[in-house]
Design an enzyme around this catalytic site. Structure first.
Site, short mmCIF file in Angstrom:
data_model
loop_
_atom_site.label_atom_id
_atom_site.label_comp_id
_atom_site.label_asym_id
_atom_site.label_seq_id
_atom_site.Cartn_x
_atom_site.Cartn_y
_atom_site.Cartn_z
N HIS A 161 24.48 -5.60 3.16
CA HIS A 161 25.21 -4.35 3.00
C HIS A 161 26.08 -4.06 4.21
O HIS A 161 26.07 -4.79 5.20
CB HIS A 161 24.25 -3.18 2.71
CG HIS A 161 23.51 -2.69 3.92
ND1 HIS A 161 23.42 -1.37 4.24
CD2 HIS A 161 22.83 -3.35 4.88
CE1 HIS A 161 22.70 -1.23 5.35
NE2 HIS A 161 22.33 -2.42 5.75
N CYS A 178 25.78 -2.17 12.54
CA CYS A 178 25.55 -2.13 11.10
C CYS A 178 26.82 -1.74 10.33
O CYS A 178 26.87 -1.82 9.12
CB CYS A 178 24.42 -1.17 10.76
SG CYS A 178 22.81 -1.71 11.37
N HIS A 216 19.51 -8.01 5.60
CA HIS A 216 18.18 -7.53 6.00
C HIS A 216 17.11 -8.26 5.20
O HIS A 216 17.33 -8.64 4.06
CB HIS A 216 18.02 -6.03 5.72
CG HIS A 216 18.78 -5.15 6.62
ND1 HIS A 216 18.37 -4.83 7.89
CD2 HIS A 216 19.95 -4.50 6.45
CE1 HIS A 216 19.26 -4.02 8.45
NE2 HIS A 216 20.23 -3.81 7.59
N ASP A 221 17.00 -7.33 -4.61
CA ASP A 221 16.78 -8.58 -3.90
C ASP A 221 17.97 -9.53 -4.03
O ASP A 221 18.47 -9.77 -5.13
CB ASP A 221 15.51 -9.27 -4.40
CG ASP A 221 15.05 -10.38 -3.48
OD1 ASP A 221 15.18 -10.24 -2.25
OD2 ASP A 221 14.55 -11.40 -3.99
N HIS A 222 18.41 -10.05 -2.88
CA HIS A 222 19.55 -10.97 -2.78
C HIS A 222 20.82 -10.37 -3.38
O HIS A 222 21.59 -11.06 -4.05
CB HIS A 222 19.21 -12.33 -3.42
CG HIS A 222 18.24 -13.10 -2.59
ND1 HIS A 222 16.88 -12.97 -2.76
CD2 HIS A 222 18.42 -13.99 -1.58
CE1 HIS A 222 16.27 -13.76 -1.89
NE2 HIS A 222 17.18 -14.38 -1.16
N GLU A 269 12.27 -1.85 8.03
CA GLU A 269 13.48 -2.58 8.42
C GLU A 269 13.11 -3.58 9.51
O GLU A 269 13.54 -4.72 9.49
CB GLU A 269 14.55 -1.61 8.91
CG GLU A 269 15.84 -2.28 9.29
CD GLU A 269 16.91 -1.29 9.69
OE1 GLU A 269 17.95 -1.76 10.15
OE2 GLU A 269 16.74 -0.07 9.54
N HIS A 280 26.20 -7.17 6.79
CA HIS A 280 25.08 -7.82 7.46
C HIS A 280 23.89 -7.80 6.51
O HIS A 280 23.86 -7.04 5.55
CB HIS A 280 24.75 -7.12 8.78
CG HIS A 280 24.28 -5.71 8.62
ND1 HIS A 280 25.13 -4.67 8.36
CD2 HIS A 280 23.04 -5.19 8.66
CE1 HIS A 280 24.44 -3.55 8.25
NE2 HIS A 280 23.17 -3.84 8.43
#
Length: 139
Positions: A12, A31, A39, A77-78, A122, A37
């Site tokens: 994101h 960020c 996570h 996810d992904h 995070e 970037h």
């Protein structure tokens, strides 16, 4: 109470449309990279309720994991949150808002009052805990 978790990997770009480029950079720092970037978040979901005397469980673990797959993994996810998840088209994709998104998606699938807490890691030091609208900071 019972808690179980899963791992989300996503991409994101932290940016508020209501702020200038300079304000976004100051607020979100690295960020706010325009190229985005990624996570690897850990999510822990806690449910509560009466223990079923027949099963010995608050909620069937297999069912809970299926609900988590549908509510968390499939939509997030992904994915690039800002481009692939409609919810984040007008909502800044912060960890706090990811926790709210997960809460709202899970709450629709679980028995009323069963969802107690969503905890999103995070990092080991950056953790968001959300308990619905009546949430208060957890220490």
């Amino acid at each position: 109470m019972f808690a179980t978790g899963s791992q989300i990997n996503y991409f994101h770009f932290s940016r508020s449309k209501s702020l200038s480029d300079e304000e976004n950079l100051k607020l979100f720092g690295k960020c706010n990279n325009p190229n985005g970037h990624g996570h690897n978040y850990k999510v822990v979901v806690t449910v509560r309720g009466e223990i079923n005397p027949t099963t010995g469980m608050v909620i069937n673990l297999t069912e809970l994991k299926e609900h988590m797959q549908e509510a968390i993994m499939e939509p997030l996810d992904h994915k690039n949150l800002d481009k692939d998840v409609t919810y984040f088209a007008d909502v800044v994709s912060t960890t706090e808002n990811v926790a709210v998104f997960i809460w709202e998606n899970l709450q629709k699938r679980l028995p009323a009052g069963a969802l107690y807490k969503v905890k999103v890691y995070e990092t080991d030091q950056n953790i968001v805990v959300y308990k619905g609208e009546e949430s208060t900071p957890e220490k």
